[in-house]
Design a protein around this motif. Sequence first.
Motif, mmCIF file in Angstrom:
data_model
loop_
_atom_site.group_PDB
_atom_site.id
_atom_site.type_symbol
_atom_site.label_atom_id
_atom_site.label_comp_id
_atom_site.label_asym_id
_atom_site.label_seq_id
_atom_site.Cartn_x
_atom_site.Cartn_y
_atom_site.Cartn_z
ATOM 1 N N ILE A 52 36.810 35.599 39.214
ATOM 2 C CA ILE A 52 37.774 36.696 39.086
ATOM 3 C C ILE A 52 39.116 36.287 39.688
ATOM 4 N N TYR A 53 39.042 35.645 40.839
ATOM 5 C CA TYR A 53 40.259 35.190 41.520
ATOM 6 C C TYR A 53 41.079 34.262 40.615
ATOM 7 N N GLY A 54 40.411 33.313 39.959
ATOM 8 C CA GLY A 54 41.121 32.400 39.053
ATOM 9 C C GLY A 54 41.723 33.142 37.872
ATOM 10 N N GLY A 55 40.973 34.076 37.308
ATOM 11 C CA GLY A 55 41.468 34.846 36.172
ATOM 12 C C GLY A 55 42.647 35.717 36.568
ATOM 13 N N PHE A 56 42.550 36.303 37.749
ATOM 14 C CA PHE A 56 43.635 37.154 38.249
ATOM 15 C C PHE A 56 44.921 36.341 38.427
ATOM 16 N N ALA A 109 34.397 52.139 43.335
ATOM 17 C CA ALA A 109 35.251 51.186 44.047
ATOM 18 C C ALA A 109 35.541 49.975 43.168
ATOM 19 N N THR A 110 34.537 49.537 42.404
ATOM 20 C CA THR A 110 34.727 48.378 41.541
ATOM 21 C C THR A 110 35.714 48.704 40.417
ATOM 22 N N ASN A 111 35.571 49.879 39.835
ATOM 23 C CA ASN A 111 36.516 50.263 38.777
ATOM 24 C C ASN A 111 37.940 50.387 39.302
ATOM 25 N N VAL A 112 38.074 50.968 40.481
ATOM 26 C CA VAL A 112 39.408 51.100 41.071
ATOM 27 C C VAL A 112 39.997 49.713 41.338
ATOM 28 N N MET A 113 39.122 48.773 41.744
ATOM 29 C CA MET A 113 39.582 47.413 41.995
ATOM 30 C C MET A 113 40.149 46.795 40.710
ATOM 31 N N TRP A 114 39.450 46.990 39.577
ATOM 32 C CA TRP A 114 39.952 46.432 38.313
ATOM 33 C C TRP A 114 41.321 47.005 37.970
ATOM 34 N N GLY A 267 24.819 34.657 31.296
ATOM 35 C CA GLY A 267 25.289 35.069 32.609
ATOM 36 C C GLY A 267 26.774 34.870 32.855
ATOM 37 N N VAL A 268 27.502 34.420 31.832
ATOM 38 C CA VAL A 268 28.933 34.186 32.025
ATOM 39 C C VAL A 268 29.689 35.503 31.836
ATOM 40 N N SER A 269 30.573 35.816 32.784
ATOM 41 C CA SER A 269 31.282 37.092 32.703
ATOM 42 C C SER A 269 32.389 37.026 31.651
ATOM 43 N N TRP A 270 32.905 38.190 31.258
ATOM 44 C CA TRP A 270 33.948 38.236 30.222
ATOM 45 C C TRP A 270 35.202 37.493 30.665
ATOM 46 N N ILE A 271 35.410 37.419 31.960
ATOM 47 C CA ILE A 271 36.623 36.740 32.440
ATOM 48 C C ILE A 271 36.578 35.273 32.039
ATOM 49 N N LYS A 272 35.439 34.650 32.293
ATOM 50 C CA LYS A 272 35.334 33.237 31.956
ATOM 51 C C LYS A 272 35.168 33.063 30.445
ATOM 52 N N ALA A 273 34.421 33.976 29.842
ATOM 53 C CA ALA A 273 34.110 33.817 28.420
ATOM 54 C C ALA A 273 35.309 34.085 27.519
ATOM 55 N N TRP A 274 36.161 35.046 27.886
ATOM 56 C CA TRP A 274 37.276 35.410 26.998
ATOM 57 C C TRP A 274 38.649 35.260 27.617
ATOM 58 N N LEU A 275 38.787 35.661 28.887
ATOM 59 C CA LEU A 275 40.128 35.621 29.477
ATOM 60 C C LEU A 275 40.605 34.181 29.687
ATOM 61 N N ALA A 460 49.260 28.810 34.921
ATOM 62 C CA ALA A 460 48.161 29.730 34.609
ATOM 63 C C ALA A 460 46.914 28.947 34.205
ATOM 64 N N GLY A 461 47.115 27.897 33.388
ATOM 65 C CA GLY A 461 45.996 27.042 32.991
ATOM 66 C C GLY A 461 45.354 26.409 34.223
ATOM 67 N N GLY A 462 46.205 26.043 35.191
ATOM 68 C CA GLY A 462 45.702 25.487 36.443
ATOM 69 C C GLY A 462 44.813 26.486 37.167
ATOM 70 N N TYR A 463 45.188 27.778 37.084
ATOM 71 C CA TYR A 463 44.391 28.782 37.787
ATOM 72 C C TYR A 463 43.048 29.016 37.098
ATOM 73 N N VAL A 464 43.030 28.793 35.781
ATOM 74 C CA VAL A 464 41.740 28.835 35.079
ATOM 75 C C VAL A 464 40.824 27.768 35.684
ATOM 76 N N LEU A 465 41.414 26.600 35.883
ATOM 77 C CA LEU A 465 40.657 25.509 36.495
ATOM 78 C C LEU A 465 40.240 25.881 37.923
#
Length: 602
Positions: A52-56, A109-114, A267-275, A460-465
């Motif tokens: 999540i941190y990398g995607g953010f 709390a999780t929804n508010v975080m998103w 088990g891969v989350s949408w962040i890694k799979a799509w974002l 941004a690509g670096g943050y994906v990494l």
Amino acid sequence: MSQTTNGGHPKGLWVLFGTEMWERFNFYGMRAILSLFLAEALLMGKQEASIIYGGFLGLCYLTPMLGGYISDKYLGNRNCILLGGTMMGVGQLLLFFSGSLFNTDIDLATNVMWLALLAIVLGNGFFKPNISSMVGSLYPKEQKNKLDSAFTIFYLGINVGATLGQFICPFFGDKETADGIRDLTVFRWGFLAAAIAMFTGTITFLILKNRYVVTPQGEAIGGKPKKSDIPENESDSAKFSMSSITISSLLLIVITYGFHMVFDGPGVSWIKAWLYPFILASGISLGYLIMSDKTLTKIERDRIWVLYIVCFFVMFFWGAFEQAGSSLTFIADNQTDTNILGWTMPPSMVQNFNGIFVMVFAIPFSLLWTWMNRKRLEPISPVKQAWGLLLIALGYWIIASQVKGLGISGKVGIIWMIILYMMHTWGELCLSPIGLSLVAKLAPRRFASLLMGVWFLGNAGGYVLTGVLGALLPPTTEAYVNMEKVNINLKSLLDGDTQPTGTELYTLAKNKIATTVDYDKGLENNLDFVKIFKAKDSVLTEPQLQLIAQEKIITVSYPKFVGFTLRTLYDFFMLFVVLCGAAGLVLYALSPFMKRMMHGVR
Ligand code: GLN
């Protein structure tokens, strides 16, 4: 200029310095505690927190494209800064709420975080490109020679803010209870401090902008764009044909899907799979769009290629550098002795050495370049960037050699973390400010902001990494210790010496230790894994746990990367040594060709 101070810089620079300082306080202060908050308070675990941190971060460097565009076309720099600042402040307040709610209603709390992260991502997109380009607009044409020193001052402002934020937010937000475990209820005070900082910056800018951020004639700088601002000269603005826009949109879709196929799995989350795929594809398709412009000359094309090559290589730098907020913070938390002269530094504060070292070394580095220039020794920018990559590799190599004999329960002294951050900062100073000015120098005028966008997309690509690599952190000391408490020898399980017994799997499931989950098998048995792995223990019913145990739905394994298994911290650090070292050497080897392609620009 009427509005100048003694140093010869317009007073407006100090307003921008102050505004950016508060904004970076908010951004880096929050970043310091975010991963720990996600992993521990929202029970996401380290792996998912890193993703999540990398995607953010990746999105934070994607949205400036949008913010820059809206500013140029409709709102102007000033309005975008106010809007972006307010949004980020609201985002921090939402994190504050999330941090106040998590122990009563974790789903809410999780929804508010998103929602909070979304507000910060969009806010940053409005804020960041506009404040940087305003620095440039403060100086009329005849004073452009002051820009380098203006940007050095500005970069210092960034890091004064980052340092303050990374001190204050962990100071209030990362504390231990009397029992020596982390007090999860105090994260919110860190987020609140970030919110206060952001609102302070926004209000300061609101009040001071009309007085100081003006031309000598008193005209507002960065106001709403006027018709007369749009250059009459055709070659001053980029125009793309319908067909290139269509092709690059198609590319965006196809490449997103291509990367999706690579990243997706059980088990891969949408962040890694799509974002992640979307971020990478955006960079490539924008790169194509710019190159498809028919008006580009051969020289311009060559120079743009140089930029693209640099962007590709610096991805590895950011991928390694931004571990600061995720894996390196987890390591500071679990495998580092953070005792400094009798005081135990909160783990999330350790990353602060980066900001401190920037403040110490920014000016010496800019003097070094001037000195080398005078001696005719100054290397071209890609060579400096290759040094940056080699320095970060060296930083990881030094700490790798320290953790080699550590075993699973040993701790590394904080001094090695400090040295690591010093190397990283030296690398940053060879690479980051240089990158910004390289874009300014190489980009044809009509593509200046779009190519700045490409540079940010490279980041941004670096943050994906960052996210992909950070999630490869092998199980840490605390995992072994926790398992020992319930009589499981995690090491021998991971090493495959023994098959996990039903009870062991049960305990692993309960403690969310296992790294691979057989989703299909779980779903056959009506287990909602997302819920199970996010939820508190109490949400797991006994029969569900038993089922996990009996069906061996969890396999215990070490993280793997392109066929290599990462067992220890040493392996993990060496991953960065190899990636950044290789990237640095290849970039260095390419630099003579790049020099030719730069046609006189250094
Ligand atoms: N630390 C710098 C900033 O916050 C650079 C970050 C980057 O370019 N990725 O602006």
